[in-house]
Design a protein around this motif. Sequence first.
Motif, short mmCIF file in Angstrom:
data_model
loop_
_atom_site.label_atom_id
_atom_site.label_comp_id
_atom_site.label_asym_id
_atom_site.label_seq_id
_atom_site.Cartn_x
_atom_site.Cartn_y
_atom_site.Cartn_z
N SER A 377 0.84 -1.20 0.00
CA SER A 377 0.00 0.00 0.00
C SER A 377 0.87 1.25 0.00
O SER A 377 2.00 1.26 0.54
N LYS A 399 -8.87 -5.58 3.84
CA LYS A 399 -9.02 -4.84 2.60
C LYS A 399 -8.06 -3.67 2.57
O LYS A 399 -7.93 -2.92 3.55
N GLY A 404 -2.91 -3.67 -5.98
CA GLY A 404 -3.76 -4.65 -6.64
C GLY A 404 -2.96 -5.64 -7.48
O GLY A 404 -1.73 -5.53 -7.60
N LEU A 410 -3.98 -14.25 -9.69
CA LEU A 410 -4.74 -14.60 -8.50
C LEU A 410 -4.75 -16.10 -8.22
O LEU A 410 -4.73 -16.52 -7.06
N VAL A 451 -9.50 -14.28 -2.54
CA VAL A 451 -9.02 -12.92 -2.77
C VAL A 451 -9.76 -12.32 -3.96
O VAL A 451 -10.09 -13.01 -4.92
N GLU A 452 -10.03 -11.03 -3.84
CA GLU A 452 -10.55 -10.24 -4.95
C GLU A 452 -9.62 -9.06 -5.13
O GLU A 452 -9.29 -8.37 -4.17
N SER A 453 -9.19 -8.82 -6.38
CA SER A 453 -8.21 -7.76 -6.60
C SER A 453 -8.30 -7.25 -8.02
O SER A 453 -8.74 -7.97 -8.94
N GLU A 454 -7.87 -6.00 -8.19
CA GLU A 454 -7.84 -5.37 -9.50
C GLU A 454 -6.69 -4.38 -9.49
O GLU A 454 -6.51 -3.63 -8.52
N GLY A 458 -6.57 -1.96 -5.33
CA GLY A 458 -6.40 -2.67 -4.07
C GLY A 458 -6.85 -4.12 -4.11
O GLY A 458 -7.29 -4.63 -5.13
N SER A 459 -6.76 -4.76 -2.93
CA SER A 459 -7.11 -6.17 -2.80
C SER A 459 -7.93 -6.39 -1.54
O SER A 459 -7.83 -5.62 -0.58
N GLU A 460 -8.71 -7.45 -1.54
CA GLU A 460 -9.48 -7.83 -0.36
C GLU A 460 -9.36 -9.34 -0.16
O GLU A 460 -9.80 -10.13 -0.99
#
Length: 467
Positions: A377, A399, A404, A410, A451-454, A458-460
């Motif tokens: 970050s 989060k 990202g 992923l 994980v969800e990211s773009e 960012g990522s979660e």
Amino acid sequence: METTAKNYVMGAGLILTTTICSVMLGMAFKQDSMLREQAYRHASTLSDLTTLVRQWNIDYGGVFVEKKGKSAPGYLDYNDIRDSRGKVYTEKNHTVMIREISERARLERGFTFHLTSLRPLNPRNSPDDWERGALATFGSGTLELNEITGSPGNVQYRLIRPLYAEPDCLSCHADQHYRTGDVMGAISVILPFGSVARNIRRNFATMVVLTALLLALFVLTIYFLIWRLMDRLSKQKSELAALNETKDKFLGMAAHDLRNPISGIIGLANMLKEEVKAPSCSKPLDLITESSEKMLGLINELLDVSKINSGRVELRIRETDVRELLMKALDFNALIAGKKGIALKEAVPADIGSASLDPDRIRQVLDNLLTNAIKYSQPGTTVTLGAKKEESLLAVCVKDQGLGMRKEELSKLFVAFFRGSAAPTGGEASHGLGLAIAKRIVELHGGTISVESEPGKGSEFTFKLPL
């Protein structure tokens, strides 16, 4: 792996075998169809030829041929004539001519063709049962019928087509009250089909036998192929297991033997910093401490990987206050986040209650996720730690608003030693072990992690544990 390979080989073999069997049976049916088509063409040609000969005879009003022996009655008016030399010629109408040619064809070639009618003038042209049924259908517009009939010893291919009343026909058939366009009768063709039927059965039986042999051959081939493949895979699996066990033991021993000296280096460096106050020594001692702590972190991660892979991790499950556990992890990582200018935020309900888990191991998961979030970050962003209960699950998420990751990365993110394309924003070390360890710990609890990211958004990370 063995089961997957076995299923793959069996599936491929089954598809190949089914394809070959289908082709062989298809060829058998195709041969049957071709032989039937050949018989139809032959019968159709004879029917067309008979029609032409009949019409030729009608056009000439009958023909005269030399009279030999006793002529068959034509059941229509006919005349005998004598030439100047005394030879006698008799008239042959179309019905008699076709009947006599057909009889010769039957004797010499085995097939027949003749005229037939439901109201014949000549009793010899009376229809048989099959022809009678066909003639009954022509009044409703049927143009032809063909069928294979007869007993096993006398199989016949039959074709019948209607004959329609024409003006030339009405003069001879006036007493039968036909009108132009009425169905007067039919041309019936009969071909011997016994040898063809035998060939069809023989070809079909041959194809079935060949199909069965090919099927047996492929089954045996696939069986031995799978057996050999499974044997090789079993040996390779044993060898890989032995090598993997040796690798884990080596990593465990190396990491264990290195941990104590490095811990000693860190302790000595800290003692020197207390004793030596000279500014020129402070920076080198800080570098020694920082490098040693990085090495110690890597060694501890290697030890965790070794323990998890060898199945030596024992969870100490107990009822744990979820909010207290999460707040401790947040407080522990606040100092690291503060140094980078990153805010830590919590979204944990005060009444979230407790859960059955190993607090030390889940704390390790939380530290890995929070450290990663801070590591990737930028200053001025926020990392949020949240939690909630969903039916019989505890869901915890971390989060960030960091760099990202690309979609294709992923699926590899939780694989040991994998490092994505994004680099830590503060130059921190990344060994690619933290997320792999977190995943295994969560799975040991019977949970899942995702994980969800773009890129740029960012990522979660979310892990869910059964309550």
